[in-house]
Design a protein around this motif. Structure first.
Motif, PDB file in Angstrom:
ATOM      1  N   SER A 101     -13.890   5.787  -5.473  1.00  0.00           N
ATOM      2  CA  SER A 101     -12.506   5.626  -5.845  1.00  0.00           C
ATOM      3  C   SER A 101     -12.575   5.338  -7.425  1.00  0.00           C
ATOM      4  O   SER A 101     -13.387   3.898  -7.530  1.00  0.00           O
ATOM      5  N   GLY A 102     -11.967   5.886  -8.182  1.00  0.00           N
ATOM      6  CA  GLY A 102     -11.425   5.690  -9.639  1.00  0.00           C
ATOM      7  C   GLY A 102     -10.743   4.444 -10.042  1.00  0.00           C
ATOM      8  O   GLY A 102     -11.069   3.880 -11.484  1.00  0.00           O
ATOM      9  N   GLU A 103      -9.474   4.388  -9.615  1.00  0.00           N
ATOM     10  CA  GLU A 103      -9.547   3.657  -9.560  1.00  0.00           C
ATOM     11  C   GLU A 103      -9.429   2.313  -9.207  1.00  0.00           C
ATOM     12  O   GLU A 103      -8.993   0.866 -10.268  1.00  0.00           O
ATOM     13  N   ILE A 104     -10.394   1.566  -8.443  1.00  0.00           N
ATOM     14  CA  ILE A 104     -10.906   0.467  -8.223  1.00  0.00           C
ATOM     15  C   ILE A 104     -12.757   0.747  -8.285  1.00  0.00           C
ATOM     16  O   ILE A 104     -12.556   0.625  -7.196  1.00  0.00           O
ATOM     17  N   PRO A 105     -13.288   0.757  -9.124  1.00  0.00           N
ATOM     18  CA  PRO A 105     -14.329   1.480  -8.728  1.00  0.00           C
ATOM     19  C   PRO A 105     -15.472   1.050  -8.713  1.00  0.00           C
ATOM     20  O   PRO A 105     -15.755   0.978  -7.900  1.00  0.00           O
ATOM     21  N   TYR A 106     -15.290  -0.393  -8.589  1.00  0.00           N
ATOM     22  CA  TYR A 106     -16.078  -1.573  -8.129  1.00  0.00           C
ATOM     23  C   TYR A 106     -16.012  -2.121  -7.195  1.00  0.00           C
ATOM     24  O   TYR A 106     -16.482  -3.724  -6.845  1.00  0.00           O
ATOM     25  N   MET A 107     -15.006  -1.933  -5.935  1.00  0.00           N
ATOM     26  CA  MET A 107     -14.568  -2.605  -4.727  1.00  0.00           C
ATOM     27  C   MET A 107     -15.038  -1.659  -3.867  1.00  0.00           C
ATOM     28  O   MET A 107     -15.030  -1.797  -2.631  1.00  0.00           O
ATOM     29  N   ASN A 108     -16.425  -0.135  -4.032  1.00  0.00           N
ATOM     30  CA  ASN A 108     -16.792   0.870  -2.645  1.00  0.00           C
ATOM     31  C   ASN A 108     -15.699   1.025  -1.600  1.00  0.00           C
ATOM     32  O   ASN A 108     -15.716   0.900  -0.478  1.00  0.00           O
ATOM     33  N   ALA A 109     -14.326   1.395  -2.458  1.00  0.00           N
ATOM     34  CA  ALA A 109     -14.013   1.746  -1.275  1.00  0.00           C
ATOM     35  C   ALA A 109     -12.081   2.272  -2.057  1.00  0.00           C
ATOM     36  O   ALA A 109     -12.908   2.785  -3.256  1.00  0.00           O
ATOM     37  N   LEU A 110     -11.942   3.474  -1.483  1.00  0.00           N
ATOM     38  CA  LEU A 110     -10.510   3.799  -2.039  1.00  0.00           C
ATOM     39  C   LEU A 110      -9.151   3.366  -1.668  1.00  0.00           C
ATOM     40  O   LEU A 110      -8.792   3.252  -0.916  1.00  0.00           O
ATOM     41  N   LEU A 111      -8.721   2.965  -3.661  1.00  0.00           N
ATOM     42  CA  LEU A 111      -7.184   2.596  -3.275  1.00  0.00           C
ATOM     43  C   LEU A 111      -6.339   3.363  -2.476  1.00  0.00           C
ATOM     44  O   LEU A 111      -5.365   2.616  -1.802  1.00  0.00           O
ATOM     45  N   ASP A 112      -6.566   4.699  -2.056  1.00  0.00           N
ATOM     46  CA  ASP A 112      -5.641   5.323  -1.474  1.00  0.00           C
ATOM     47  C   ASP A 112      -5.905   4.957   0.148  1.00  0.00           C
ATOM     48  O   ASP A 112      -4.828   5.360   0.884  1.00  0.00           O
ATOM     49  N   ASP A 113      -6.928   4.597   0.824  1.00  0.00           N
ATOM     50  CA  ASP A 113      -6.978   3.853   1.718  1.00  0.00           C
ATOM     51  C   ASP A 113      -6.265   2.632   2.353  1.00  0.00           C
ATOM     52  O   ASP A 113      -6.265   2.262   3.597  1.00  0.00           O
ATOM     53  N   TYR A 114      -5.946   2.174   1.402  1.00  0.00           N
ATOM     54  CA  TYR A 114      -5.060   0.506   1.557  1.00  0.00           C
ATOM     55  C   TYR A 114      -3.854   0.819   2.173  1.00  0.00           C
ATOM     56  O   TYR A 114      -3.162   2.035   1.689  1.00  0.00           O
ATOM     57  N   VAL A 115      -3.767  -0.575   2.774  1.00  0.00           N
ATOM     58  CA  VAL A 115      -2.112  -0.483   2.748  1.00  0.00           C
ATOM     59  C   VAL A 115      -1.592  -1.965   2.044  1.00  0.00           C
ATOM     60  O   VAL A 115      -2.399  -2.568   2.335  1.00  0.00           O
ATOM     61  N   ILE A 116      -0.145  -2.066   2.141  1.00  0.00           N
ATOM     62  CA  ILE A 116       0.202  -3.113   1.299  1.00  0.00           C
ATOM     63  C   ILE A 116       1.087  -4.072   2.702  1.00  0.00           C
ATOM     64  O   ILE A 116       1.594  -3.531   3.530  1.00  0.00           O
ATOM     65  N   ALA A 117      -0.413  -4.951   2.857  1.00  0.00           N
ATOM     66  CA  ALA A 117       0.338  -5.660   4.205  1.00  0.00           C
ATOM     67  C   ALA A 117       0.979  -7.513   3.383  1.00  0.00           C
ATOM     68  O   ALA A 117       0.654  -7.470   2.849  1.00  0.00           O
ATOM     69  N   TYR A 118       2.591  -7.327   4.250  1.00  0.00           N
ATOM     70  CA  TYR A 118       3.208  -8.731   4.244  1.00  0.00           C
ATOM     71  C   TYR A 118       3.851  -9.399   5.376  1.00  0.00           C
ATOM     72  O   TYR A 118       3.782  -8.721   6.289  1.00  0.00           O
ATOM     73  N   ALA A 119       4.124 -10.203   5.386  1.00  0.00           N
ATOM     74  CA  ALA A 119       4.319 -11.349   6.741  1.00  0.00           C
ATOM     75  C   ALA A 119       5.183 -10.728   7.193  1.00  0.00           C
ATOM     76  O   ALA A 119       6.114 -10.515   6.884  1.00  0.00           O
ATOM     77  N   ALA A 120       4.841 -10.309   8.638  1.00  0.00           N
ATOM     78  CA  ALA A 120       5.725  -9.718   9.829  1.00  0.00           C
ATOM     79  C   ALA A 120       7.173 -10.525   9.960  1.00  0.00           C
ATOM     80  O   ALA A 120       7.136 -12.089   9.844  1.00  0.00           O
ATOM     81  N   GLY A 121       8.579  -9.873   9.376  1.00  0.00           N
ATOM     82  CA  GLY A 121       9.242 -10.857   9.347  1.00  0.00           C
ATOM     83  C   GLY A 121       9.766 -11.663   8.370  1.00  0.00           C
ATOM     84  O   GLY A 121      10.608 -12.403   8.310  1.00  0.00           O
ATOM     85  N   ASP A 122       9.013 -11.160   7.091  1.00  0.00           N
ATOM     86  CA  ASP A 122       9.671 -12.474   6.087  1.00  0.00           C
ATOM     87  C   ASP A 122      10.628 -11.076   5.202  1.00  0.00           C
ATOM     88  O   ASP A 122       9.861 -10.156   4.215  1.00  0.00           O
ATOM     89  N   TYR A 123      11.309 -11.076   4.884  1.00  0.00           N
ATOM     90  CA  TYR A 123      12.720 -10.570   4.044  1.00  0.00           C
ATOM     91  C   TYR A 123      11.826 -10.396   3.120  1.00  0.00           C
ATOM     92  O   TYR A 123      12.319  -8.418   2.683  1.00  0.00           O
ATOM     93  N   MET A 124      12.151 -11.198   2.461  1.00  0.00           N
ATOM     94  CA  MET A 124      12.056 -11.209   1.029  1.00  0.00           C
ATOM     95  C   MET A 124      10.640 -10.439   0.400  1.00  0.00           C
ATOM     96  O   MET A 124      10.449 -10.044  -0.491  1.00  0.00           O
ATOM     97  N   GLN A 125       9.471 -11.328   1.348  1.00  0.00           N
ATOM     98  CA  GLN A 125       8.541 -10.371   1.647  1.00  0.00           C
ATOM     99  C   GLN A 125       8.330  -8.685   1.287  1.00  0.00           C
ATOM    100  O   GLN A 125       7.446  -7.731   0.982  1.00  0.00           O
ATOM    101  N   GLY A 126       8.863  -8.250   2.446  1.00  0.00           N
ATOM    102  CA  GLY A 126       8.653  -7.424   3.204  1.00  0.00           C
ATOM    103  C   GLY A 126      10.006  -6.027   1.083  1.00  0.00           C
ATOM    104  O   GLY A 126       9.490  -5.091   1.160  1.00  0.00           O
ATOM    105  N   ARG A 127      10.461  -7.082   1.023  1.00  0.00           N
ATOM    106  CA  ARG A 127      10.948  -6.662  -0.999  1.00  0.00           C
ATOM    107  C   ARG A 127       9.752  -6.344  -1.197  1.00  0.00           C
ATOM    108  O   ARG A 127       9.968  -5.711  -2.495  1.00  0.00           O
ATOM    109  N   MET A 128       9.382  -7.323  -1.211  1.00  0.00           N
ATOM    110  CA  MET A 128       8.597  -7.504  -2.478  1.00  0.00           C
ATOM    111  C   MET A 128       7.052  -6.537  -2.738  1.00  0.00           C
ATOM    112  O   MET A 128       6.240  -5.750  -3.182  1.00  0.00           O
TER     113      MET A 128
END
Length: 638
Positions: free
Chosen positions: A204-231
């Protein structure tokens, strides 16, 4: 010897080494860039392709202060390929004083536009009919090599192309174009061996030093945490703005390794608070830690700014920290005081926007329960000693169940001065006062419904045009003060003027009774130069916006927010906020304040307030400059 002389001597030695057989990136493998700990690096070594029969042993790019080379980019070059061509040109010019011209790969034999014999090729061009760039082998990485008399920089990503150019200048000029200050050298010749090969593969050119594809990532937030969901959405939007990639958001208590994880604690387990944030990388997990929405908002801003030359610098062990203070500008400068009270007392007023309608042409969906949560989150950051609200009818109270605004404020330590059930056409006090029980003591409070009302207004509108007053005492100092929360007529200036007259007569009587400074604030439904506001100013009241040591020109009114069905959350429905204070309908005035200094007047424009109401909160910090007194002694001060 001068620093410049030392740099030149080092360059001469480097070029001598590069000229040796099997030199010029000629080990068994080229070392990855200095800030890279992952990825596959390949050097020329004994496996390098030997020069073609008609190819010189070296490319003389620069000689005797001039060049026969041109920089070639595609006629259809992307924005980032154009930037990289200019970067190479600017860097050569900075180091040598020589400008290599830039041209496109367009060809037309009839007009004489043909390929030059000596070229530096940047990115994807039609020259690839004479060589193999090996995009499949390097992924989003880079492949820099010599083909005939061409020096080729091949990459299908901005990050890869930039890192290939960066590595080239490390090899031939011993400079890091990302960190070093570039100075012109005494020695300007540049000779590149025909065997030169610099090659590195990145998934991945976006994160070249991490040996991974950025578009394979997800943004994970605490389940049920309303403000983290917004963030999580704020982080997603920042990443999309920077990289063009739109990552999924997932509420989970067990995030996968390839996740951007939102947390409330830092990598060392420390609790994040007061707008601070931290971004850290462990393995392939990117963690963003903040304890509040100001911290997460600032971290999202960092994600926008840290994406430079098509890539993030993230690698295992990487960390960066900051504060929301660093991100503030002129329009949101008041937010600097969220966690910093500059006086003995902080008083805030806020029209919270009533009702819970759907399908309205004026402000679409405005679910009150969610907006209550946003407003409570904002109040938790500013923690005023006294809070005056407007438009708090049943839709903001019991009809929102567990998200009743009074219930949410109680959880923060606030108490309402009066029973919300009052005598008006709807039975609710729409201009209530709340006070922070940890800092403030209630002395007295009453509700007053204006006797003059608009004949064309609906019952809830008429019922909202009222005031609530309260006398408070600061626990720490014994200072007493009067606060009035008010909302005046929307439709008729003459009626507003009569309501202002009623309010002023009541305040004058209360000041005479309690002998303390008085603050009146809320939604006046008129600009400061209106007759109703001028009535107060002409009778000795001062405008906190004008008198405070620190103030803002930001207006308190904005467009209505709207509910996004796609996102499942309230979002701002307007771009930007007016700057001129003349447009404000919310004001904060003070009388009998000879012994009071106003240190800050602020208007809060942020993630929560812009999505919660068509008004923004206003607040003032005040210092009582006389010796502390309490009770009956107050009358002796004035």
């Amino acid at each position: 010897m001068s620093g410049k002389g030392i740099r030149t001597l080092a360059l001469l030695l480097l070029l001598i080494l590069v000229a040796l057989p099997l030199a010029s990136c000629a080990g068994d493998g080229e070392t990855p860039p200095a800030d890279s700990q992952t990825g596959q690096a390949t050097g020329t070594g004994t496996g390098a392709t030997p020069p073609a029969e008609n190819q010189p042993d070296r490319l003389q790019i620069l000689s005797g202060g001039s060049t026969e080379y041109v920089i070639v980019r595609s006629w259809y070059a992307s924005d980032w390929e154009q930037r990289m061509a200019v970067l190479f040109q600017d860097t050569i010019r900075a180091l040598t004083g020589i400008t290599i011209p830039i041209t496109e790969d367009y060809e037309d034999a009839e007009t004489g536009e043909i390929r030059a014999a000596k070229e530096i090729v940047i990115g994807t061009t039609n020259r690839e009919d004479t060589y193999t760039p090996d995009y499949e082998g390097v992924g989003d990485g880079y492949h820099v090599f010599v083909s005939n008399e061409r020096l080729v920089f091949a990459s299908k990503s901005e990050g890869g192309l930039y890192l290939g150019i960066r590595k080239f200048f490390e090899n031939f000029y011993a400079v890091d174009i990302e960190t070093d200050k570039l100075e012109q050298l005494d020695f300007t010749d540049l000779s590149v061996p025909a065997t030169y090969l610099s090659k590195q593969a990145f998934p991945s050119g976006e994160i070249p030093y991490m040996n991974a594809l950025l578009d394979d990532y997800v943004i994970a937030y605490a389940a049920g945490d309303y403000m983290q969901g917004r963030m999580a959405y704020a982080v997603s939007l920042a990443l999309k703005n920077a990289t063009g990639l739109e990552l999924d958001r997932v509420g989970t208590d067990a995030p996968a390794a390839n996740s951007i994880v939102l947390r409330g604690t830092g990598a060392d387990g420390s609790q994040m608070s007061n707008g601070r944030w931290e971004l850290s990388v462990s393995g392939q997990t990117i963690a963003i830690a903040a304890g509040d929405y100001y911290g997460f908002t600032a971290a999202a801003g960092y994600l926008r700014s840290a994406y430079v030359n098509g890539h993030y610098p993230f690698t295992d062990g990487f960390s960066s920290r900051g504060s929301y203070i660093d991100t503030l500008g002129e329009l949101n400068s008041s937010n600097a005081y969220a966690y910093q009270h500059t006086g003995d007392v902080r008083i805030m007023f806020y029209n919270t926007l009533w009702q819970n309608r759907t399908g309205q042409t004026s402000y679409d969906d405005v679910p009150a329960a969610e907006r209550n949560r946003l407003q409570a989150e904002m109040i938790a950051q500013y923690m005023p000693d006294v809070l005056g609200l407007q438009e708090v009818d049943g839709s903001k109270r019991d009809k929102t169940g567990e998200y009743d605004i009074a219930t949410l404020l109680k959880a923060l330590g606030y108490a309402e001065t009066l029973d919300p059930a009052v005598e008006n056409l709807i039975g609710y006090n729409c201009t209530p006062l709340f006070y922070n029980t940890a800092t403030t003591r209630l002395v007295d409070s009453e509700y007053y419904w204006y006797s003059v009302q608009s004949g064309t207004a609906a019952n809830n509108d008429k019922s909202s045009k009222s005031l609530t007053w309260g006398v408070f005492e600061q626990i720490a100092t014994g200072d007493r003060y009067l606060v009035v929360s008010t909302h005046m007529c929307t439709q008729d200036a003459d009626i507003r003027l009569q309501q202002a007259q009623e309010a002023m007569e009541l305040i004058d009587a209360l000041v005479a009774r309690y002998g303390c400074p008085a603050f009146i604030g809320g939604d006046f439904n008129a600009s400061i130069d209106s007759s109703s506001c001028q009535l107060f100013l002409d009778n000795g009241y001062i405008n906190a916006r004008e008198e405070a040591d620190m103030t803002t020109s930001l207006s308190s009114v904005k467009g209505y927010p709207a509910y996004s069905e796609e996102l499942g959350m309230m979002r701002p429905n307007s771009t930007g906020v007016p700057e001129k204070e003349l447009a404000s309908l919310d004001h904060l005035l003070m009388t009998n304040g000879e012994a009071v200094t106003l240190t800050v007047f602020g208007v809060v424009a942020d993630e929560c307030t812009c999505a919660a109401s068509d008004h923004l909160p206003i607040f003032v910090d005040a210092v009582f400059t006389a010796d502390p007194m309490a009770g009956a002694e107050w009358s002796e001060r004035y």
